[in-house]
Design a protein around this motif. Sequence first.
Motif, PDB file in Angstrom:
ATOM      1  N   VAL A  74      14.424  21.399  33.743  1.00  0.00           N
ATOM      2  CA  VAL A  74      12.596  20.124  33.892  1.00  0.00           C
ATOM      3  C   VAL A  74      11.840  20.334  33.791  1.00  0.00           C
ATOM      4  N   VAL A  75      11.411  19.206  33.658  1.00  0.00           N
ATOM      5  CA  VAL A  75      10.003  19.187  33.137  1.00  0.00           C
ATOM      6  C   VAL A  75       9.280  18.497  33.832  1.00  0.00           C
ATOM      7  N   LEU A  76       7.624  18.613  33.403  1.00  0.00           N
ATOM      8  CA  LEU A  76       6.661  18.240  34.558  1.00  0.00           C
ATOM      9  C   LEU A  76       5.662  17.714  34.008  1.00  0.00           C
ATOM     10  N   CYS A  77       4.894  16.647  33.926  1.00  0.00           N
ATOM     11  CA  CYS A  77       3.907  16.250  33.376  1.00  0.00           C
ATOM     12  C   CYS A  77       2.832  16.396  33.927  1.00  0.00           C
ATOM     13  N   ALA A  78       1.555  16.754  32.906  1.00  0.00           N
ATOM     14  CA  ALA A  78      -0.356  16.500  33.560  1.00  0.00           C
ATOM     15  C   ALA A  78      -1.178  16.494  32.598  1.00  0.00           C
ATOM     16  N   ALA A  79      -2.582  16.517  33.328  1.00  0.00           N
ATOM     17  CA  ALA A  79      -3.065  15.586  31.986  1.00  0.00           C
ATOM     18  C   ALA A  79      -4.065  17.100  32.023  1.00  0.00           C
ATOM     19  N   THR A  80      -4.844  16.872  30.961  1.00  0.00           N
ATOM     20  CA  THR A  80      -6.112  17.938  31.244  1.00  0.00           C
ATOM     21  C   THR A  80      -7.039  17.503  31.207  1.00  0.00           C
ATOM     22  N   SER A 114      -7.743  22.816  32.944  1.00  0.00           N
ATOM     23  CA  SER A 114      -7.633  22.497  33.541  1.00  0.00           C
ATOM     24  C   SER A 114      -7.117  20.993  33.597  1.00  0.00           C
ATOM     25  N   PHE A 115      -6.574  21.173  34.918  1.00  0.00           N
ATOM     26  CA  PHE A 115      -5.395  19.791  34.669  1.00  0.00           C
ATOM     27  C   PHE A 115      -6.385  19.007  35.733  1.00  0.00           C
ATOM     28  N   VAL A 116      -5.941  18.013  36.325  1.00  0.00           N
ATOM     29  CA  VAL A 116      -6.012  17.011  36.580  1.00  0.00           C
ATOM     30  C   VAL A 116      -5.695  15.169  37.153  1.00  0.00           C
ATOM     31  N   GLY A 117      -4.209  16.473  37.930  1.00  0.00           N
ATOM     32  CA  GLY A 117      -3.616  15.099  37.594  1.00  0.00           C
ATOM     33  C   GLY A 117      -2.441  14.732  36.575  1.00  0.00           C
ATOM     34  N   GLY A 118      -1.783  13.476  36.595  1.00  0.00           N
ATOM     35  CA  GLY A 118      -0.870  12.674  36.013  1.00  0.00           C
ATOM     36  C   GLY A 118      -1.586  12.078  34.957  1.00  0.00           C
ATOM     37  N   PRO A 119      -1.141  12.350  33.843  1.00  0.00           N
ATOM     38  CA  PRO A 119      -1.570  10.882  32.377  1.00  0.00           C
ATOM     39  C   PRO A 119      -1.853   9.947  33.327  1.00  0.00           C
ATOM     40  N   LEU A 120      -3.049   9.344  32.272  1.00  0.00           N
ATOM     41  CA  LEU A 120      -3.378   8.475  32.753  1.00  0.00           C
ATOM     42  C   LEU A 120      -2.535   7.273  32.163  1.00  0.00           C
ATOM     43  N   ALA A 130      -9.972  17.408  29.649  1.00  0.00           N
ATOM     44  CA  ALA A 130     -10.562  17.684  27.840  1.00  0.00           C
ATOM     45  C   ALA A 130      -9.636  16.060  27.932  1.00  0.00           C
ATOM     46  N   ASN A 131      -8.791  15.559  27.932  1.00  0.00           N
ATOM     47  CA  ASN A 131      -7.833  14.663  27.545  1.00  0.00           C
ATOM     48  C   ASN A 131      -6.994  13.370  28.341  1.00  0.00           C
ATOM     49  N   VAL A 132      -7.619  13.036  28.967  1.00  0.00           N
ATOM     50  CA  VAL A 132      -6.878  12.814  30.422  1.00  0.00           C
ATOM     51  C   VAL A 132      -5.036  11.273  30.209  1.00  0.00           C
ATOM     52  N   ILE A 133      -6.000  11.170  28.924  1.00  0.00           N
ATOM     53  CA  ILE A 133      -4.577  10.392  28.328  1.00  0.00           C
ATOM     54  C   ILE A 133      -3.100  11.146  28.270  1.00  0.00           C
ATOM     55  N   HIS A 134      -3.019  11.753  27.099  1.00  0.00           N
ATOM     56  CA  HIS A 134      -2.280  12.791  26.630  1.00  0.00           C
ATOM     57  C   HIS A 134      -1.831  13.681  27.540  1.00  0.00           C
ATOM     58  N   PRO A 135      -0.415  13.572  27.593  1.00  0.00           N
ATOM     59  CA  PRO A 135       0.308  13.917  28.762  1.00  0.00           C
ATOM     60  C   PRO A 135       0.771  15.308  28.512  1.00  0.00           C
ATOM     61  N   CYS A 192       1.147  21.799  41.301  1.00  0.00           N
ATOM     62  CA  CYS A 192      -0.394  21.501  41.648  1.00  0.00           C
ATOM     63  C   CYS A 192      -1.121  21.112  40.514  1.00  0.00           C
ATOM     64  N   ALA A 193      -0.807  21.114  39.516  1.00  0.00           N
ATOM     65  CA  ALA A 193      -1.381  19.995  38.393  1.00  0.00           C
ATOM     66  C   ALA A 193      -0.959  19.037  38.764  1.00  0.00           C
ATOM     67  N   THR A 194       0.101  18.588  39.091  1.00  0.00           N
ATOM     68  CA  THR A 194       0.407  17.191  38.583  1.00  0.00           C
ATOM     69  C   THR A 194      -0.370  17.008  39.853  1.00  0.00           C
ATOM     70  N   MET A 195      -0.665  17.314  40.673  1.00  0.00           N
ATOM     71  CA  MET A 195      -1.523  16.920  41.976  1.00  0.00           C
ATOM     72  C   MET A 195      -2.571  16.841  42.174  1.00  0.00           C
ATOM     73  N   ALA A 196      -3.460  17.377  41.412  1.00  0.00           N
ATOM     74  CA  ALA A 196      -4.888  17.374  40.795  1.00  0.00           C
ATOM     75  C   ALA A 196      -5.537  16.193  41.033  1.00  0.00           C
ATOM     76  N   ILE A 197      -6.121  15.495  41.823  1.00  0.00           N
ATOM     77  CA  ILE A 197      -6.086  14.182  41.781  1.00  0.00           C
ATOM     78  C   ILE A 197      -7.413  14.033  42.052  1.00  0.00           C
TER      79      ILE A 197
END
Length: 612
Positions: A13-19, A70-76, A21-26, A48-53
């Motif tokens: 299983v793989v989940l992707c999120a963005a920090t 600090s994670f803010v949802g999915g990468p841009l 510090a860098n909202v583009i890099h997954p 929760c990290a993947t949904m923290a829009i």
Amino acid sequence: MNDPNASSKRSKVVLCAATSANVIHPHVFRTYPSRGSSLNPTIVEALCATMAIQSHFLPVKVGPQRTQKSFVGGPLGANNPTRLLLEEAGKVFGKHRRVSQIISLGCGLPRVFSMNSSERMDVDRILRDITTDCETVANDLASRLSSIDAYLRLNVIRGIESFSMKEWDQLGDIETHTDNYLAMGNVSESLDSSLRRLQARVGSVTLSQLSQPSSIRIMAKRPPPVSPCFVLREKPWRAMVDYLVTSSSSRQKILPITGMGGCGKTQLVSYFLQEHPNLYTQAVYVDASSTSSIRTDFQTWARALGDGHGTDVWEDAFRTLNSVPRGERWIIVLDNADDPDLAINSFLPQDINITILITSRNPDLGILSTTGHLELGEMTADEALSALLQAARRELPLPDQEMNSAHALLKELGCLAVALVQAGTYCLQLSSTVGEDFHPYTFTQYLDLFRSHRADLMKKAGPASLDNYQRGVYTTLDLSYKVLPQESRDFLHILSLYHYTDIPFAAFSEAAKNAFKDQEDYHPRDESHKATISRLKNLLWKDMEWNELHLQGILQTLRSFSFVTASSTNNSLFLRLHPLIQAWSRDMISSTSQPYQAMAIQVLTACSDHRI
């Protein structure tokens, strides 16, 4: 998420999120080991990290305080992670792994991006929609993978676009719109097709092709090319030609070719097809190592036919194989049908105009024959010497010492084709040419090296190995060994401690009937002797008593993988191991052989019949 003690066979299983510090890099969270970040969140933290829009939730912090992120949802640009998933799958499974199905689940077709005014509220809304967009990636993939039925995108097209994040609890309305979408004819049909592919585990496209869909061209598999080291074996060749070419028959021709791995079964088939290119209108080559590989190759072959077969599934291919046009002769090669549990019968077309060749390590498949059963054993001494010389690029005559070493090698390698080619290729690699003088790495040198480093040499595969073998002799045996039941492994190790030929089966039955007890008075036995008898009973008895069917079953399992062969003389059954199988088995237990040695000795000690 990543439990180092978990089974390697579990789903990945793989989940992707963005920090922040860098909202583009997954940032990728995985349930399996990999290089990269040392963060290993819980499953809840990762979700929760993947949904923290940012517009709806606070950032989610993961990790120890000093290295916390600090994670803010999915990468841009990657809220739809399908492209990232395909890249990750290529790294994990390899670019040549076939894919049965990619399922991309949307959360409802969004409204069109539009700006009605320059007011701050309107600008904020469209920026928020852009950051959570999933459809750009979906549309790109739909365009690039439009001709690939392995890709399925499911996304409710009407009704959900008006829902906002604040209305997440209106599940009844969401369910209604979803049911309506799934009831649509094309969606329902796509789901049924997807389900069939998943159940059949048929992969119609590779991960490499998915990354470059413009390069996809359906091509049926072909038999491996004939090796430059191939040596024609006259006796089996004459039998094969007689079965398939010379003899006439009113029945469909089915020829099983069986023998241990590396004896040259597939090469013989490739050579036959090369020598008789006009005998068959269609030659269908199938990897028969598993049900899924057979179905995949059937389907690929059918689609490669073109002319309306572009969407055929494997069942369509099977129907085509059962309706050979009048006046044509076809041939199908089911290669590497080694799995004893494979229901090979269900994949045999019955059209009389299609010839079937089956290669397998399992001699029991000989029962399928309608023409003959070609049991491919060891090479003759002359054939084996030719293979060794050809692989090493050496010619006769050889100096006496070299000839003696060559014959010693033939004996050590049991005249097994792949081992001979491997040895010859190794010698060629270490040979050199100075000016016009060829300085060979001699067979004498290789023999000395083999006797001191046998296991290491037999695990390697030379670049010009027979039949394009990608594995060494020992590695090939290891693969079959892994699927053996433990009782079959133990019995094989005991057998390997005797001389490799003429092992009387009666010795085991006689010893078992005598409860593996000493039949003569010997010196006092210690506690380890009781443990040896207990191990033998656990292995060769069933329900605490001698049961010949149980032992026959163990033997049959070993025979089905060509680890052991059996012959009957004067109503007595004798077992035989190939010399390399004996050596491999002994090498495998070299550090733990004492219990097996004790059991092998006790079997003989427990025999009351001195004629054995």
